[in-house]
Each structure stands twice: as C-alpha cells, then as structure tokens.
Design a protein around this motif. Structure first.
Motif, short mmCIF file in Angstrom:
data_model
loop_
_atom_site.label_atom_id
_atom_site.label_comp_id
_atom_site.label_asym_id
_atom_site.label_seq_id
_atom_site.Cartn_x
_atom_site.Cartn_y
_atom_site.Cartn_z
N UNK A 31 0.78 -1.59 -0.26
CA UNK A 31 -0.46 -0.20 0.20
C UNK A 31 0.99 1.49 0.20
N UNK B 55 -0.03 5.19 0.54
CA UNK B 55 -0.66 6.84 1.26
C UNK B 55 -0.42 7.80 0.32
N UNK C 130 2.68 7.86 5.58
CA UNK C 130 1.78 6.72 7.04
C UNK C 130 3.19 6.09 7.11
N UNK C 131 3.89 7.00 7.87
CA UNK C 131 5.81 6.64 8.29
C UNK C 131 5.31 6.70 9.58
N UNK C 132 6.30 5.60 10.41
CA UNK C 132 5.98 5.85 11.51
C UNK C 132 6.93 6.55 12.17
N UNK C 133 6.69 7.72 12.66
CA UNK C 133 7.31 9.47 13.35
C UNK C 133 8.50 8.58 14.22
N UNK C 134 8.46 7.34 14.43
CA UNK C 134 9.14 6.73 15.81
C UNK C 134 10.51 6.36 15.49
N UNK C 135 9.81 5.76 14.50
CA UNK C 135 11.07 5.12 13.45
C UNK C 135 11.68 5.49 12.05
N UNK C 136 13.44 5.58 12.35
CA UNK C 136 14.48 5.74 11.21
C UNK C 136 13.54 5.42 9.66
N UNK D 292 10.50 -2.43 8.98
CA UNK D 292 9.00 -3.32 9.88
C UNK D 292 7.88 -3.90 9.60
N UNK D 293 7.60 -4.17 8.27
CA UNK D 293 6.54 -5.08 7.18
C UNK D 293 7.68 -6.00 7.22
N UNK E 126 14.37 10.63 10.72
CA UNK E 126 13.33 10.23 11.29
C UNK E 126 12.63 10.97 10.02
N UNK F 125 8.94 1.08 1.38
CA UNK F 125 7.88 0.54 1.85
C UNK F 125 6.89 -0.72 2.22
#
Ligand code: ATP
Ligand code: MG
Lengths: 221, 801
Positions: free
Chosen positions: A88, A90, A94-100, A107-108, A139, A155
């Motif tokens: 997907x 978007x 929709x990236x996770x702000x707390x991850x680099x 992550x997936x 980040x 991603x």
C-alpha cells in the motif's frame, strides 16, 4: 488474471436507509496492468481500493484474488493473502514518526517472518534502488514530502508484492515530486508489478494503461 | 522484533515526556505505598512466628469471672508453671517469665573503670526459655547458661556497652562479674543476639528466674495473686490443645483455693495470635496491633494500588488514541492483532517493570524513614528476600491490569478507521468505562479524606475532653526510697519554678499500662460477691495537686503504714446505690485490708478515653507511693535540670528518669494516633495520585480538543464557557463519587467510633467538607490545564491540522 470483482455492493445503514458506497462493481485486473481510478470526491474511489486491498469488507458480490475466493476466506487467510501479495502507498505517506527510514522499511518484513540477515539485505537493496542510502538514519519528519513518499513506495515494494495499491500517492506533492513518483511507478510496472492508483490528475492517469471512472459508487464508461 | 518494540517504546516515552512522567510517578507512588503497607502488615502479623516451635507454643491466659463482669488476663500466678511441668507429661516445655523490669547495674570494664547503667529490658527467665523461644547464642552454653542463680546472659549490644568490647570476642567476657544495684554479683554465662524487632519478647539481659523466685518468695509461691508473670508452654503437638485445656480445667482445683477455682478458667492462646488479639492484650513489654487495623491497612493498600493502576490504564488508553495511526499502519503492513497485543504488552510491561524497580528503591527509603521517625511503635522494617512474594503479587496484579488491558484495547482498532484517526471514545463503552474508573478513583479519594477528617476530630476529642483532673505541666519521677519522700518534697519546693508536689502510686489516669487492681466488698458480704476496683495510693496533697473535687467528706489526714481511710469515686458508689453523703463512714473490705470511706471524689477519667470510668479507691497507705508528681511553673523547663539535681542528691543510688504526664497520656492513644497518621498520609497520597491522573487525562483531552477550543474562541466563546467545557463533566463525576463514598465512610467510621466510650458524633459537615475539599482540588487540577488551553491563541490550534 490477478483479480476479479463480480457484482460488488457495499453499503452502510444510515437513518433506516441503505446508503450505497459501491454499486455493482465488475472489474478484471490482469497481471502487469497499471490502472488509474478517477472520479469526483466522495464517489467511492478509496472505498474501492480498500475493498481490493482487503482492508474493508463488502456486502454483496464475489471477489477472486489469484483464484482464491476472498469473500469466502476467513479473516486470517485473507490477512495472509494481502500480506504476501499486496503493498500500500498512501496520500499522507503514513510512515511511523518514531522510526528511522531504515526501520520503517524493515517494519513490514518483521511481520513476514524474514530472518535478520535477509531483512538487512532487502532493506539495503531498497535504499540503494531508491537512492536514499544517505537518509537511512533520519526520521520521517526530517524528510521532504517527496522523500517521504519515496520511502512510502519503497516500503510498499520491499516484500516484492504482485500488486501495489496507491491512494492519491501524489496528492500532497508538488508537480516535480509527482512526476518523480509517477516515473517510478511506470518503471516498476515495466518490471512486472501490477499497480492500481487513485488520482485526480489526468496527467498522472496518463501514466497508466487503463482508467476506471467512478460516480456515486458506480463504474461509468 | 523485540529490539524494534523496545526502540519504539523508548522513543514514545521520550516523545511524551510530561505525560510519561505523570504516568510513571503516579504508578510509582501507588506501588511504593502499597508495598510499604504490605510489608508493615506482614511484619505486624508475623510476630514471634520465627521461633522453631511457634506452631506448638501457647501462652497460658486466664478468664476471671466476677458476678458483673469477666476479666481477661495474660498473666498468671507464678507457681503455675512448675505445677504444669510436674503434672502434664504431654507438655514438652513449660517456661516462666517475669518482667521486663528496669534495674541498675554496676560494671567494671576492661580498663578498670566502674560504670553504672540502667537497663529497662531485664527479663527473668528459666532454663526452659531457650527451648521455647529461639535464642541465637554467640557465646556460652545454652544448656547451662540460665540454670544457675546468679548468672546473667547479655545481648551482644549490651556486652559491648558494658565491657567496651572492640571486637566481637564475646568469649572473653564469660565469667566476668556485674553487680545488681551494686550488691548482688552476677557472672556472665552467655552472650546472645538481640531478639528481632518483630518479637514481643524484647530483652537486653536475661537473669535466671530462680533469682527472682528466691528474692520474691511471697509472690512466687502465691496462687491467688496475679502479678506480672507469664507462662508459655510447648505442646507435643498442636492437636492436643483442646484436650489439654479440658484437663487443666479439672486439674486446677488441686492448687487454687475454692473461690479462685470457681472464678479462674485457664486457656491456651496460640503464640502467633498474641500480637494481634486485643482480648487478652500483650504481656508486659509488648504492644498489640489489632487484627482489624491490619485488615483495614490491607484494604487501604489495595485501594491505593487500584487507583494508581486505574490512572495508569486511563492515561494509557487515552494516549493510545494517538497511537492509533501506528496501529493502522502496522496492520496494513501485515501486523496481525496478536503481533500488536504482544508489542503493546511488551511495551507496557517494560515501563511497569521499570516502575517496580524504581518502587523497590523508594520503598527502601520509606522503610528507613518509618523506622527512624515513627515514634509510636518501634519498627524494624527491612526489605528482604521474604518480600519477593509481595513484589510478585503487586507486579502481577499491575501487569495484568495495566499492561494487558490497554494492549487489548489498542490492538483492536480497525486499520482504516485508525488511519483516518476516527477512533472515537465518546458514546462507546470505553468512554463509559473511563468515566466509571474516574468515579471509582474519586470515591476512594473521598473515602480517605472524609475518614481522615473524622479521625482528626476524634483525636482532637481525646485531647480536648475534660478529664476531671488537671494534667498540664506535671512531671513524674520515680521515688525509689519511701523514707526520703519528705526530704525530697522539701528540697523540690525550695525552688521557685516548682509549685506543688504530691506522691502516689500513679497519676489519676492509668498510663503506661500500670494500674493497681483489687477486689472490694462490704465487710458483711460473702467473698464470692467481690467486685473489681482500681486502687490508688495517694498522699494528702494528691487531690489538690490534680484539682480533683471532693463531692462529700474530707481529704486524708495523713498516710499510715496500716491504711485506715478510703476516698472513693462516684462510680464506685453506684455498685451499692449510695449517694455521696450516705457513703461517708461506710466500711469497705479490699484484698489489702479494711478501712472507712472518708470522702467521695467527683468522677475523673481513671482509664484512657477508649474506656469507661471504673470504680476507684484512693487509700492513705505509706507503701507504693512510688511516684512523685511535680508541677512546674516555668514554660522553658529550666526546672527539669533542678529536679534532676535534687533527685540525684536525694536518691543517690539510682538512675534518674522523668516523664511529662501529658506525654504519657498521649501514648495511651498510640494505636489511634498511628491510624490517624496513616490515614492522613494515605489521603494525601490518594489525592496526589488522583490529581496526577486527572491532570494527565486533562492534558490529553485538551490536546485532542485544542482545535475545538480554537474554533469556539474564534466564534466568540468566553474563557469561562470554554473552561466549563472540560470541568463540568468532572465535577459531575466527583459528585457521583461522593454519593458512593459517603455511606461507606459513614458505616466504617461508625464502627470504628463504637470502640470508644468517649467519641464524637458523626455530623453532616465532616462529609460535606471532605467532598468539598476533593471537589476543589479536582477543579483546580482541571482548570490548570484548561486555562492554559483556553487562553492560547486560537490561530495556533487551528493551524495544527
Ligand atoms: N464508514 C462510512 N460510513 C458512512 N459513509 C461512509 C463511510 N466510509 C465512506 N463513506 C462515504 O462513502 C463515500 C465514498 O467515500 P470515499 O472515501 O471512497 O470517497 P473518495 O472517492 O475516496 O473521495 P475523495 O476523492 O474525497 O478521497 C463518501 O460519501 C463517504 O462519506
Ligand atoms: Mg479518497
């Protein structure tokens, strides 16, 4: 054939009335197609994409994905199916702000049970391919919108999906950034990835091989 | 995977620094408090449980039935132990204890210096004592150390103090001699470790009971007296307890006179129940921690932990709203609900385990603080491996409620809604759950606050009640030699700072557990119709000294070796239905002899205020005038030094000690004071935790509603209107909580007050003010955050999106 929708209806009940979000959708998608979904705001584009992506249910009709009847599948099976074949992208990244950047890409893979060494290799490969090696430890908030969407696409691609679903991927980007992403899609498509994108722009739609028009939840020719 | 979870947990913690801090603080306070209370309760409920024979050890107690009441005594006649030992082979060990008493000793240390010490924890024990209670021997032979007559066993601390030992070579002092009151020589035959704090048998010195027996021939052979002796038995097995009690019931007539045989019933009280059982009270030297207070403490601990956990859960689920985007993304990227549950449980557990570690650290500090600062009882609380169970219990409960529940909530978010950020709490069950949690929390807070107010009022009542005698500025010293009383008095009164001096057996209110009891009857009444009275020896200055009022008759004319005059209180008259005038001239027989009533004194509180005034007889005896009462007039207590000098000049053979009567009276309410202090502290803690929670919730709500406030402001809403947007709801909840808390407090406080003869009436305002205080605090907490939000420039809030 990658997927086939037959007579798909989706509705919500509102004040005792059925409000149709999708009406009698019939759609065949072959592997290697690049489809653009267009239509006015509120016409059901996102809803359709979510149904195809199995994030949302429908109320009537049949949906086959790689010869599996999605409508008959259990939740868990369905999840495995999209986990394996669908990526997907978007509008708001929709990236996770707390991850680099690196961690976001990884992550997936964590949910798909790849080994640590494999993951490293795949992430390195993606960073390389998208030319963002230098940004791997930043980040998301430290990136421009175009760069963020680049990471978003990377991603979506990292686990080698057959199908990419993109809901207005360039909606938040300027025209130069948009063109870059579209060129990327075009290239991916030429490598054999099937793409379905929602877009408001004729220019973006032109990158695709086919356009589907929606109005009030119904496909029009 | 775990590394990934760990990273995101850590970064989230840092990102929301202030709310993380509030969350961690709240739970840390809750867990630490709960742990301290549980450790305290464990400490107080395991008194003397460490002895290897604890399960089979019993104290012999007696019920003493009189026509109109039954008395419960924990002391027994001295000859009982030996009789049991001779007649009951099924009793493994019988031991007789007398004391603790205070004695002065003279010691020559290693350098030839002669020193004198007063030791207040001298216990007379027989050779069976170490077989009943575990004694840790550091030197000497446990089998023979106490079998002589002039032997003495010292604790290590005392050995060091007496002999100036540098190293722990206790063997070197075996065989050394110390002198009791500088005449009787004692040979050191053993050195032992001090008994642990949670034992009612505290001593610094053990002296063979044989010595006591030889020196107190009358007491130690008298079956009809009840002196300060305690008897313990170790049974072959706990199962034979009841059979043995029955057997003793039939056996006692062999020794007791027929009168006593009818009145006295012996019972075996398990050693482990002594410390928590109020009926028989504790043996001399020990104190009682009633079981119902410990139970209350347990409930309080659990409640405090619960409100802290509720806070944590509330804040976590509230914050999880801001994690909904993450949940959505992870689900779309292939994360299943199970993955997310694991992630959030892991994350929450990590925080909770950190909090547990922090709490252990804080608990150590708190325990130290309690040990050194709690003056009402002497605690030796320590954090040890035995508390791992408590930690596991608290940790487990916290993890189950605070780690698992929020994880379940968060992981259930549907991905599309989560991404759209449209997870709403309003109207759903979750929101109602949060409301009920907040209500519960405030109910508990109000419970504590109202209870603290009631307790404070009752404590104040104790202090303010007119006792029927004046107690201020009264110093009490001992009077070791009766012959020197008049010299002592004259020397004292020669000083301008000293107004009045009187002598007697004790102050009007029985303090420090010392009360002389006797039986009384009319001379013509048969002996079985006796009743119990308190007797006090008083000199002719006593009534005037304490401002006690005679309602009929006159004061004593003087003290005599054979007393011949009584002054009785009004309560005693009731047993014969006399009025004050009628009583004058009547003769009364007590255990110690017969005399005529010459005066009736107006009732005064001869017992502490938990109890009623009991019949009391003052007599003009020369014996037992063991205390001097000295009224000083100077506020800065210069006279204390003067008294000490005079005392030492007069009785140069003993060690000086003094106390203020008011302090001794205050000590009578030690347990009540402890409860009050406890509730005071707990209500403050509960309020703090509650406020932290409210504060956190508000800051979260406001961050969610910043936009709404912005829009309202642009549309012309006033500050007040914006404020009430937030506070209204919580005021409602506090009010609801009040309705829950008030009846509960009413019930419990009524029960508690019932235990006191002199008690306050519960009144409406105590409840209202408790509720009001909580409400104000809640409003202030809410407003602090919302004023900030309401005053902020709306532009910033609207730009956010
Ligand atoms: N859960 C729902 N309940 C009620 N109505 C819904 C729900 N989800 C979507 N809709 C409605 O369905 C219609 C289609 O929504 P959808 O998001 O698919 O539109 P869209 O074509 O993607 O529009 P846009 O171009 O603005 O993104 C809208 O009118 C929307 O209000
Ligand atoms: Mg849309």
């Amino acid at each position: 054939m990658l997927l086939q929708l037959r007579n798909i209806f989706k509705w919500v009940n509102s004040g005792g009335q059925r409000l149709f979000l999708l009406k009698d959708i019939n759609l065949n998608v072959e592997e290697g197609e690049f489809i653009s979904v267009m239509g006015p705001s509120g016409s059901g584009k996102s809803t359709l994409l979510n149904v195809i992506g199995m994030l949302d249910n429908f109320d009537e009709g049949e949906y086959e994905f790689l010869h599996e009847s999605v409508h008959a599948l259990k939740e868990k099976h369905r999840a495995n199916l999209y986990k394996e074949y669908i990526g997907f992208v978007f509008q708001s990244y929709h990236l996770l702000d707390e991850l680099t950047v690196k961690e976001n890409l990884e992550m997936p893979l964590l949910y798909k049970k790849f080994k640590g060494t494999e993951r490293k290799a795949m992430v390195a490969d993606m960073l390389d391919r998208f030319n963002i090696v230098g940004k791997k430890d930043l980040f998301p908030t430290q990136l421009s919108g175009g760069q963020q969407q680049l990471v978003g696409v990377a991603r979506a691609l990292i686990a080698n999906p057959k199908l990419i679903l993109a809901d207005e991927p360039t909606g938040n980007l300027n025209s130069a950034q948009s063109e870059e992403i579209m060129a990327l899609f075009k290239q991916l498509n030429s490598e054999g990835v099937t793409i379905i994108q929602v877009t408001h722009s004729e220019k973006n739609a032109a990158y695709g091989s086919r356009v589907i028009n929606l109005l009030d939840g119904r496909m029009i020719k | 995977m775990l590394r990934n979870y760990f990273k995101i947990a850590w970064r989230n913690l840092l990102k929301n620094k202030s709310s993380s801090f509030i969350n961690i603080m709240g739970l840390t306070i809750g867990i630490s408090t709960c742990m301290v209370i549980l450790i305290f309760v464990r400490y107080e409920s395991t008194f003397d449980a460490h002895h290897s024979n604890a399960e089979k050890t019993y104290r012999i107690v007696q019920r003493y039935s009189l026509p109109e009441e039954t008395l419960y005594w924990n002391t027994t006649a001295y000859p009982l132990a030996e009789a049991l030992r001779n007649d009951f082979p099924e009793i493994d060990v019988v031991t007789q204890i007398s004391g603790p008493v205070s004695r002065v000793f003279q010691v020559e240390d290693n350098f030839g210096n002669v020193k004198r010490f007063e030791e207040s924890q001298v216990l007379f024990v027989d050779a069976q004592y170490p077989k009943t209670f575990d004694v840790h021997w550091l030197a000497g032979d446990l089998n023979s150390a106490l079998s002589g007559i002039n032997s003495v066993v010292l604790t290590a601390e005392l050995a060091k103090k007496f002999f100036g030992l540098e190293k722990e070579n206790y063997n070197s002092i075996l065989g050394r001699t110390i002198f009791l009151q500088s005449k009787d020589p004692f040979t050191v035959t053993g050195v032992v470790a001090s008994p642990p704090g949670n034992s009612d048998h505290q001593y610094t010195m053990l002296i063979p009971y044989e010595f006591f027996k030889i020196n107190n021939e009358y007491f130690s052979s008298n079956w009809s007296g009840n002196y300060q002796g305690t008897t313990f038995v170790v049974l072959r097995s706990a199962k034979i307890k009841e059979a043995l009690e029955k057997k003793i019931a039939g056996w006692k007539k062999k020794y007791l006179n027929p009168e006593d045989d009818k009145r006295i019933a012996y019972a075996l009280q398990p050693l482990k129940e002594i410390h928590n059982e109020t009926l028989y009270g504790n043996s001399p030297g020990g104190y009682i921690m009633p079981a119902n207070i410990l139970n209350t403490a347990l409930i309080v601990a659990l409640f405090i932990l619960l409100i802290a956990i509720i806070n944590f859960v509330n804040l976590l689920t509230a914050q999880s709203n801001s994690r909904s985007k993450e949940v959505g993304i992870r689900k779309v990227m292939g994360g299943g609900r199970f993955n997310l549950i694991v992630q959030f449980i892991f994350e929450n557990s990590l925080i909770i385990i950190g909090i547990l570690a922090l709490s252990v650290f804080i608990v150590r500090i708190l325990l130290n603080f309690l040990n050194t600062n709690l003056s009402v009882i002497d605690l030796q609380l320590e954090l040890g491996w035995s508390h791992v169970g408590i930690l596991l219990f608290i940790g487990g409960l916290t993890l189950a409620l605070a780690a698992v529940y929020p994880a379940l909530v968060v992981s259930a978010f549907k991905p599309i809604q989560a991404l759209r950020n449209s997870i709403r709490f309003s109207g759903t069950n979750r929101f109602n759950l949060r409301k009920s949690l907040v209500t519960f929390q405030f109910a508990v807070v109000q419970l504590f606050v109202i209870a603290a107010i009631v307790l404070a009022m009752q404590m104040n009542h104790f202090r303010e009640t007119d006792l029927g005698f004046s107690s201020d500025a009264v110093v009490i010293t001992e009077t070791p030699e009766f012959e020197k009383l008049e010299v002592y008095r004259e020397r004292l009164l020669g000083n301008s700072g000293i107004n009045k001096v009187a002598f007697g057996s004790g102050p009007p209110m029985a303090v420090n557990g010392i009360q002389l009891g006797t039986n009384y009857r009319l001379p013509e009444q048969p002996e079985e119709e006796v009743m119990m009275a308190e007797m006090k020896i008083a000199d002719i200055h006593y009534l005037d000294f304490y401002d006690m009022e005679l309602v009929a008759g006159r004061n004593f004319l003087g003290n005599k070796e054979a007393f011949d005059e009584f002054i009785v209180n009004e309560t005693l008259l009731k047993s014969y239905g006399w009025n004050a005038e009628e009583a004058i001239g009547k003769k009364i027989q007590i255990n110690e002899g017969q005399a005529t009533i010459v005066g009736v004194v107006k009732d005064f509180n001869n017992n502490s205020l938990q109890n009623e005034i009991s019949p009391c007889i003052l007599l003009n005896w020369t014996y037992y005038q063991s205390n001097a009462f000295i009224k000083i007039s100077d506020a800065n207590h210069l006279s204390l030094g003067v008294i000490k000098n005079i005392w030492e000049q007069t009785f140069n053979n003993s060690i000086y000690d003094y106390q203020f009567l008011e302090d001794s009276i205050e000590k009578e309410y030690a347990v009540e004071n402890l409860v009050f202090t406890g509730f005071g502290i707990f209500s403050i803690l509960a309020i703090s935790i509650g406020c932290l929670g409210l504060f956190g919730l508000m800051s979260f709500m406001i961050s969610k509603k910043a936009k709404e406030i912005g829009i309202r402001k642009v549309l012309g809403a006033t500050l007040f209107e914006n404020l009430s947007l937030f506070t209204k709801e919580y005021i409602g909840l506090v009010a609801l909580a009040f309705l829950v808390a008030a009846p509960l407090v009413y019930y419990f406080m009524n029960q508690w007050l019932e235990g006191f003869t002199y008690r306050i009436e519960l009144s409406f305002w105590m409840f209202l003010s408790g509720g009001f205080v909580t409400l104000i605090i809640a409003i202030l907490t809410c407003s602090f955050q919302s004023i900030k939000a309401a005053l902020a420039n709306p532009i910033y809030a609207l730009k956010e999106e």
